[in-house]
Design a protein around this motif. Sequence first.
Motif, PDB file in Angstrom:
ATOM      1  N   PRO A 228       0.603 -15.572  -0.484  1.00 44.17           N
ATOM      2  CA  PRO A 228       0.400 -14.850  -1.575  1.00 44.17           C
ATOM      3  C   PRO A 228       0.282 -13.257  -1.415  1.00 44.17           C
ATOM      4  O   PRO A 228       0.883 -12.592  -2.092  1.00 44.17           O
ATOM      5  N   ASP A 229       0.085 -12.868  -0.106  1.00 44.18           N
ATOM      6  CA  ASP A 229       0.152 -11.457   0.068  1.00 44.18           C
ATOM      7  C   ASP A 229       1.524 -11.057   0.621  1.00 44.18           C
ATOM      8  O   ASP A 229       1.891  -9.786   0.751  1.00 44.18           O
ATOM      9  N   LEU A 230       2.593 -11.864   0.673  1.00 44.00           N
ATOM     10  CA  LEU A 230       4.120 -11.610   1.338  1.00 44.00           C
ATOM     11  C   LEU A 230       5.047 -12.069   0.314  1.00 44.00           C
ATOM     12  O   LEU A 230       6.153 -11.475   0.219  1.00 44.00           O
ATOM     13  N   ARG A 231       4.934 -13.206  -0.196  1.00 44.48           N
ATOM     14  CA  ARG A 231       5.773 -13.835  -1.010  1.00 44.48           C
ATOM     15  C   ARG A 231       6.531 -12.990  -2.328  1.00 44.48           C
ATOM     16  O   ARG A 231       5.767 -12.058  -2.832  1.00 44.48           O
ATOM     17  N   GLY A 232       7.716 -12.832  -2.166  1.00 43.43           N
ATOM     18  CA  GLY A 232       8.508 -12.269  -3.010  1.00 43.43           C
ATOM     19  C   GLY A 232       8.497 -10.630  -2.843  1.00 43.43           C
ATOM     20  O   GLY A 232       9.256  -9.899  -3.637  1.00 43.43           O
ATOM     21  N   ARG A 233       8.164 -10.201  -1.641  1.00 53.30           N
ATOM     22  CA  ARG A 233       8.056  -8.775  -1.386  1.00 53.30           C
ATOM     23  C   ARG A 233       9.105  -8.504  -0.496  1.00 53.30           C
ATOM     24  O   ARG A 233       9.402  -9.203   0.707  1.00 53.30           O
ATOM     25  N   GLU A 234       9.856  -7.409  -0.607  1.00 56.25           N
ATOM     26  CA  GLU A 234      10.712  -6.989   0.552  1.00 56.25           C
ATOM     27  C   GLU A 234      10.172  -6.171   1.558  1.00 56.25           C
ATOM     28  O   GLU A 234      10.872  -6.166   2.688  1.00 56.25           O
ATOM     29  N   SER A 235       8.993  -5.489   1.567  1.00 51.34           N
ATOM     30  CA  SER A 235       8.362  -4.623   2.431  1.00 51.34           C
ATOM     31  C   SER A 235       6.934  -5.027   2.314  1.00 51.34           C
ATOM     32  O   SER A 235       6.445  -5.224   1.034  1.00 51.34           O
ATOM     33  N   PHE A 236       6.065  -4.457   3.393  1.00 53.27           N
ATOM     34  CA  PHE A 236       4.661  -4.723   3.275  1.00 53.27           C
ATOM     35  C   PHE A 236       4.273  -3.764   4.498  1.00 53.27           C
ATOM     36  O   PHE A 236       4.944  -3.335   5.446  1.00 53.27           O
ATOM     37  N   ASP A 237       2.976  -3.656   4.662  1.00 50.90           N
ATOM     38  CA  ASP A 237       2.096  -3.013   5.728  1.00 50.90           C
ATOM     39  C   ASP A 237       1.566  -4.184   6.733  1.00 50.90           C
ATOM     40  O   ASP A 237       0.887  -4.793   6.426  1.00 50.90           O
ATOM     41  N   LEU A 238       2.019  -3.638   7.990  1.00 54.55           N
ATOM     42  CA  LEU A 238       1.370  -4.324   9.079  1.00 54.55           C
ATOM     43  C   LEU A 238       0.219  -3.750   9.881  1.00 54.55           C
ATOM     44  O   LEU A 238       0.428  -2.642  10.272  1.00 54.55           O
TER      45      LEU A 238
END
Length: 250
Positions: A228-238
């Motif tokens: 749920p924290d990643l689904r459908g997202r093109e970018s994110f913070d690691l």
Amino acid sequence: MGEQPAEARSRRAHAASFGDAAAAYQRGRPPYPVSVLAWAVPPGARRILDLGAGTGKFTRLLADAGLDVVAVEPSAGMREQLAAAVPEAAVLDGTAERIPLPDGHVDAVVVAQAWHWADPGRAVPEVARVLRPGGTLSLLWNVRDHTEPWVARLDEVLHRHTRQDVDTAPDLGEPFGPVERAEIRWRHRLGRGELLDMVASRSYVIVLPEQRRRELLGSVEELLDSHPDLRGRESFDLPYVTRCTRARRP
């Protein structure tokens, strides 16, 4: 004490694997925050050795700070990426156990994400040799912050296939003085492809049999599609923790 022959062979095999994935390493591995540079390089230091420089992730910070940088890296594939990324640095072939520099040549040595490939019994005196008296050795590792739920899940996926344990708080011993430690927390923005490159560029992934490697990358893609924290997202913070060790040559 030096390594046992089997340990040395395994270390060399994993370290040598990076040349086959140098481009993925350059795309996927994180940089370092500027605050790490301030911790690793003491005031007044001008000539810096970036040892085990890889594709130049930390070398870039050193050069941007206007420092005189020598980058030593054993992998030809990594040196090619490094020379393109940081053309103002002097790039040399060498290892932590055999540094192609004269005695007392540098004010500081930084080893970012690479000291665990060295044989400390040979590397510690060799680093001390090229440092001027009073010079500093700093060791850095970017470690994923497992307190983030999706990062913990990513590590579960990776460790299902293989695991590499790294001592990110090593002792150094003579001729260096007491060690100092620090942890710097920060976040790296990246996209789906960059995350896959980060996984693909891990030494323990590179040396997997091809079928297991494809299975692992497929599991990471499934995580990207389902969490749920990643689904459908093109970018994110690691989120990362940069673990730092430094010691001075008296």
